[in-house]
Design a protein around this motif. Structure first.
Motif, PDB file in Angstrom:
ATOM      1  N   LEU A 125     -18.360  68.090   1.803  1.00 45.27           N
ATOM      2  CA  LEU A 125     -17.596  68.922   2.730  1.00 45.27           C
ATOM      3  C   LEU A 125     -17.553  68.180   4.052  1.00 45.27           C
ATOM      4  O   LEU A 125     -18.554  67.601   4.481  1.00 45.27           O
ATOM      5  CB  LEU A 125     -18.257  70.291   2.898  1.00 45.27           C
ATOM      6  CG  LEU A 125     -18.441  71.104   1.614  1.00 45.27           C
ATOM      7  CD1 LEU A 125     -19.243  72.367   1.903  1.00 45.27           C
ATOM      8  CD2 LEU A 125     -17.099  71.452   1.002  1.00 45.27           C
ATOM      9  N   ASP A 126     -16.409  68.210   4.712  1.00 50.56           N
ATOM     10  CA  ASP A 126     -16.211  67.340   5.878  1.00 50.56           C
ATOM     11  C   ASP A 126     -15.382  68.063   6.926  1.00 50.56           C
ATOM     12  O   ASP A 126     -14.402  68.739   6.606  1.00 50.56           O
ATOM     13  CB  ASP A 126     -15.493  66.061   5.421  1.00 50.56           C
ATOM     14  CG  ASP A 126     -15.174  65.110   6.556  1.00 50.56           C
ATOM     15  OD1 ASP A 126     -15.945  65.077   7.523  1.00 50.56           O
ATOM     16  OD2 ASP A 126     -14.146  64.416   6.456  1.00 50.56           O
ATOM     17  N   ASN A 127     -15.802  67.943   8.191  1.00 45.59           N
ATOM     18  CA  ASN A 127     -15.015  68.535   9.279  1.00 45.59           C
ATOM     19  C   ASN A 127     -14.585  67.501  10.310  1.00 45.59           C
ATOM     20  O   ASN A 127     -14.286  67.831  11.448  1.00 45.59           O
ATOM     21  CB  ASN A 127     -15.800  69.661   9.957  1.00 45.59           C
ATOM     22  CG  ASN A 127     -17.019  69.155  10.710  1.00 45.59           C
ATOM     23  OD1 ASN A 127     -17.364  67.971  10.649  1.00 45.59           O
ATOM     24  ND2 ASN A 127     -17.683  70.043  11.436  1.00 45.59           N
ATOM     25  N   GLU A 128     -14.613  66.232   9.909  1.00 41.48           N
ATOM     26  CA  GLU A 128     -14.187  65.099  10.731  1.00 41.48           C
ATOM     27  C   GLU A 128     -15.213  64.652  11.769  1.00 41.48           C
ATOM     28  O   GLU A 128     -14.955  63.732  12.532  1.00 41.48           O
ATOM     29  CB  GLU A 128     -12.838  65.372  11.438  1.00 41.48           C
ATOM     30  CG  GLU A 128     -11.685  65.683  10.489  1.00 41.48           C
ATOM     31  CD  GLU A 128     -11.439  64.558   9.488  1.00 41.48           C
ATOM     32  OE1 GLU A 128     -11.615  63.383   9.863  1.00 41.48           O
ATOM     33  OE2 GLU A 128     -11.103  64.864   8.329  1.00 41.48           O
ATOM     34  N   PHE A 129     -16.382  65.287  11.812  1.00 39.79           N
ATOM     35  CA  PHE A 129     -17.464  64.729  12.641  1.00 39.79           C
ATOM     36  C   PHE A 129     -18.839  64.938  12.016  1.00 39.79           C
ATOM     37  O   PHE A 129     -19.839  64.459  12.521  1.00 39.79           O
ATOM     38  CB  PHE A 129     -17.441  65.262  14.080  1.00 39.79           C
ATOM     39  CG  PHE A 129     -17.655  66.754  14.218  1.00 39.79           C
ATOM     40  CD1 PHE A 129     -18.929  67.286  14.320  1.00 39.79           C
ATOM     41  CD2 PHE A 129     -16.569  67.617  14.271  1.00 39.79           C
ATOM     42  CE1 PHE A 129     -19.125  68.656  14.461  1.00 39.79           C
ATOM     43  CE2 PHE A 129     -16.751  68.989  14.407  1.00 39.79           C
ATOM     44  CZ  PHE A 129     -18.032  69.509  14.506  1.00 39.79           C
ATOM     45  N   MET A 130     -18.890  65.627  10.887  1.00 42.36           N
ATOM     46  CA  MET A 130     -20.123  65.738  10.114  1.00 42.36           C
ATOM     47  C   MET A 130     -19.751  65.989   8.652  1.00 42.36           C
ATOM     48  O   MET A 130     -18.674  66.480   8.355  1.00 42.36           O
ATOM     49  CB  MET A 130     -21.030  66.861  10.637  1.00 42.36           C
ATOM     50  CG  MET A 130     -20.511  68.260  10.330  1.00 42.36           C
ATOM     51  SD  MET A 130     -21.611  69.599  10.913  1.00 42.36           S
ATOM     52  CE  MET A 130     -23.080  69.318   9.919  1.00 42.36           C
ATOM     53  N   THR A 131     -20.645  65.615   7.762  1.00 40.90           N
ATOM     54  CA  THR A 131     -20.435  65.880   6.351  1.00 40.90           C
ATOM     55  C   THR A 131     -21.591  66.709   5.804  1.00 40.90           C
ATOM     56  O   THR A 131     -22.719  66.628   6.297  1.00 40.90           O
ATOM     57  CB  THR A 131     -20.337  64.570   5.538  1.00 40.90           C
ATOM     58  OG1 THR A 131     -21.529  63.803   5.727  1.00 40.90           O
ATOM     59  CG2 THR A 131     -19.120  63.756   5.962  1.00 40.90           C
ATOM     60  N   LEU A 132     -21.271  67.501   4.802  1.00 34.99           N
ATOM     61  CA  LEU A 132     -22.275  68.252   4.068  1.00 34.99           C
ATOM     62  C   LEU A 132     -22.264  67.762   2.629  1.00 34.99           C
ATOM     63  O   LEU A 132     -21.199  67.676   2.003  1.00 34.99           O
ATOM     64  CB  LEU A 132     -21.981  69.751   4.095  1.00 34.99           C
ATOM     65  CG  LEU A 132     -22.052  70.466   5.444  1.00 34.99           C
ATOM     66  CD1 LEU A 132     -21.706  71.937   5.276  1.00 34.99           C
ATOM     67  CD2 LEU A 132     -23.433  70.326   6.075  1.00 34.99           C
ATOM     68  N   LYS A 133     -23.433  67.432   2.116  1.00 38.29           N
ATOM     69  CA  LYS A 133     -23.555  66.917   0.758  1.00 38.29           C
ATOM     70  C   LYS A 133     -24.596  67.734   0.003  1.00 38.29           C
ATOM     71  O   LYS A 133     -25.708  67.946   0.499  1.00 38.29           O
ATOM     72  CB  LYS A 133     -23.979  65.450   0.773  1.00 38.29           C
ATOM     73  CG  LYS A 133     -24.204  64.833  -0.609  1.00 38.29           C
ATOM     74  CD  LYS A 133     -24.564  63.346  -0.475  1.00 38.29           C
ATOM     75  CE  LYS A 133     -24.811  62.706  -1.834  1.00 38.29           C
ATOM     76  NZ  LYS A 133     -26.101  63.123  -2.419  1.00 38.29           N
ATOM     77  N   GLU A 134     -24.242  68.207  -1.179  1.00 40.77           N
ATOM     78  CA  GLU A 134     -25.197  68.939  -1.995  1.00 40.77           C
ATOM     79  C   GLU A 134     -26.214  67.950  -2.542  1.00 40.77           C
ATOM     80  O   GLU A 134     -25.866  67.007  -3.257  1.00 40.77           O
ATOM     81  CB  GLU A 134     -24.485  69.661  -3.133  1.00 40.77           C
ATOM     82  CG  GLU A 134     -25.361  70.671  -3.847  1.00 40.77           C
ATOM     83  CD  GLU A 134     -24.575  71.654  -4.689  1.00 40.77           C
ATOM     84  OE1 GLU A 134     -25.201  72.621  -5.194  1.00 40.77           O
ATOM     85  OE2 GLU A 134     -23.349  71.478  -4.846  1.00 40.77           O
ATOM     86  N   ASP A 135     -27.484  68.152  -2.189  1.00 40.67           N
ATOM     87  CA  ASP A 135     -28.502  67.163  -2.497  1.00 40.67           C
ATOM     88  C   ASP A 135     -29.869  67.826  -2.451  1.00 40.67           C
ATOM     89  O   ASP A 135     -30.148  68.639  -1.569  1.00 40.67           O
ATOM     90  CB  ASP A 135     -28.439  66.012  -1.480  1.00 40.67           C
ATOM     91  CG  ASP A 135     -29.154  64.756  -1.932  1.00 40.67           C
ATOM     92  OD1 ASP A 135     -30.374  64.828  -2.164  1.00 40.67           O
ATOM     93  OD2 ASP A 135     -28.498  63.708  -2.039  1.00 40.67           O
ATOM     94  N   ALA A 136     -30.745  67.468  -3.382  1.00 37.27           N
ATOM     95  CA  ALA A 136     -32.085  68.054  -3.430  1.00 37.27           C
ATOM     96  C   ALA A 136     -33.030  67.433  -2.409  1.00 37.27           C
ATOM     97  O   ALA A 136     -34.128  67.947  -2.179  1.00 37.27           O
ATOM     98  CB  ALA A 136     -32.677  67.890  -4.828  1.00 37.27           C
ATOM     99  N   GLY A 137     -32.636  66.332  -1.784  1.00 39.94           N
ATOM    100  CA  GLY A 137     -33.489  65.658  -0.815  1.00 39.94           C
ATOM    101  C   GLY A 137     -33.552  66.367   0.517  1.00 39.94           C
ATOM    102  O   GLY A 137     -32.873  67.365   0.757  1.00 39.94           O
ATOM    103  N   TYR A 138     -34.376  65.823   1.402  1.00 39.89           N
ATOM    104  CA  TYR A 138     -34.539  66.397   2.740  1.00 39.89           C
ATOM    105  C   TYR A 138     -34.034  65.469   3.838  1.00 39.89           C
ATOM    106  O   TYR A 138     -33.571  65.929   4.874  1.00 39.89           O
ATOM    107  CB  TYR A 138     -36.014  66.723   3.005  1.00 39.89           C
ATOM    108  CG  TYR A 138     -36.553  67.846   2.166  1.00 39.89           C
ATOM    109  CD1 TYR A 138     -36.180  69.160   2.401  1.00 39.89           C
ATOM    110  CD2 TYR A 138     -37.438  67.589   1.120  1.00 39.89           C
ATOM    111  CE1 TYR A 138     -36.676  70.196   1.627  1.00 39.89           C
ATOM    112  CE2 TYR A 138     -37.941  68.619   0.339  1.00 39.89           C
ATOM    113  CZ  TYR A 138     -37.552  69.926   0.589  1.00 39.89           C
ATOM    114  OH  TYR A 138     -38.035  70.947  -0.181  1.00 39.89           O
TER     115      TYR A 138
END
Length: 353
Positions: free
Chosen positions: A272-285
């Motif tokens: 998911l992207d808003n042109e200044f940050m991304t969101l990635k589904e991930d089990a990590g921290y």
């Protein structure tokens, strides 16, 4: 033992720091030795970025303001009074190996050593070499007795009775080996997380943006992972994050955003992207700069259990008071003096030496 005169010294330091604000510096007439230190500190604030590109004046000011708020007589007395019954012991020399990911990140350890009457033998990070020595010189000016309690070293750390060292997971293995013969606190990589339920207000999510974007996300108290309900709609979240859109205009951040986004896309990750940050589904921290991981849940209790299991990787948990000890939205970068890194009571460690 807790040094009462040192408490007064740090109160004066807090008063000195209270003059410096990103919205405008205001020189105060009742600050000790202001003529000698005020202008020089402003110059240092604006020069920090030349040594560390992430230390923009705005971020340095934020760190200074946070410490100005913390170093009040009320806060210091509340903090040290919890240890009032501790017996007096001879002064020890404490080796401090400081990180340099955010401005003055090692100041709490430095403060803890001096407030307990011990000597600080400090090895600075190459990324943050000037801010702490400047504040140390101000402290010594106020209280000359501290002259023999503060030493900065550039070479090998030697002649210490105990060590507090902060570094990466890789360097911590070296620290564990090298300092195994003395009492120590060894800190590794940690990240902070937020638990969302879908009932958060726009104001709460906007405050969460401070937990994410302050210091460009480089601190262990920065939120780098979200836990969200299975069918969570990120629309309101992204609306709240829009308040921080100007972060993309900082070149180093923008370069990281472009690079990490490109890596995700080339790897065919769904983001998911808003042109200044991304969101990635991930089990990590540990998400990279400009990106936040997220993980969906169906059972909130299972999330709390997971966080408890992974507590060695987590610094703070942000939520809307889901559990005692959780941090409120927007508060991760405003710890109290008694909010210890990794939940290790530094004062208790020092007083038991």
């Amino acid at each position: 033992m807790i040094k009462i005169n040192n408490i007064k010294t740090f109160v004066e330091l807090g008063h000195f720091l209270s003059q410096f604000d990103k919205n405008g510096n205001k020189k105060k007439e009742d600050v000790l030795f202001n003529d000698e230190f005020y202008d020089a500190f402003i110059e240092l604030i604006y020069g920090a970025q030349s040594l560390n590109g992430w230390f923009t004046p705005e971020q340095v000011y934020f760190a200074i303001q946070s410490w100005a708020e913390a170093l009040t007589e009320t806060n210091l007395n509340t903090w040290v009074n919890a240890y009032a019954d501790t017996e007096n012991k001879p002064s020890k020399t404490i080796g401090l190996i400081l990180a340099g990911n955010i401005p003055l990140v090692g100041f709490h350890d430095f403060l803890s050593v001096l407030i307990t009457g011990n000597k600080a033998l400090v090895k600075l990070s190459s990324n943050d070499q000037n801010l702490l020595p400047f504040l140390a010189s101000y402290l010594i000016k106020i209280n000359p007795d501290l002259t023999n309690q503060i030493t900065f070293v550039k070479g090998k750390l030697e002649g210490f009775d105990a060590v507090i060292a902060t570094g990466s997971n890789n360097t911590s293995r070296y620290f564990d080996f090298y300092f195994s013969n003395v009492p120590n606190i060894i800190r590794k990589n940690r990240n902070s997380v937020a638990i969302l339920t879908g009932n958060e207000s726009l104001e709460q999510l906007t405050a969460l943006g401070q937990d994410i974007f302050t210091y460009f996300g480089l601190g262990c108290r920065n939120v780098s992972k979200l836990f969200v309900p299975e069918n969570y709609d990120f629309k309101l979240f992204f609306e709240a994050m829009y308040a921080y859109k100007d972060v993309i205009y900082y070149e180093k951040y923008a370069n990281n955003y472009d690079y990490n986004k490109a890596v995700y896309l080339m790897s065919l990750f769904s983001i998911l992207d808003n042109e200044f940050m991304t969101l990635k589904e991930d089990a990590g921290y540990a998400s990279p700069i400009s990106s936040v991981f997220y993980e969906r849940y169906t059972d909130l209790e299972a999330v709390l259990n997971k966080i408890e299991t992974d507590n060695q990787q987590i610094q703070c948990v942000v939520s809307n008071s889901i559990k005692k000890g959780h941090v409120a939205f927007g508060e991760t970068q405003h710890p109290k003096l008694w909010d210890y890194a990794d939940n290790v009571d530094t004062i208790q460690f020092l007083l038991k030496l």
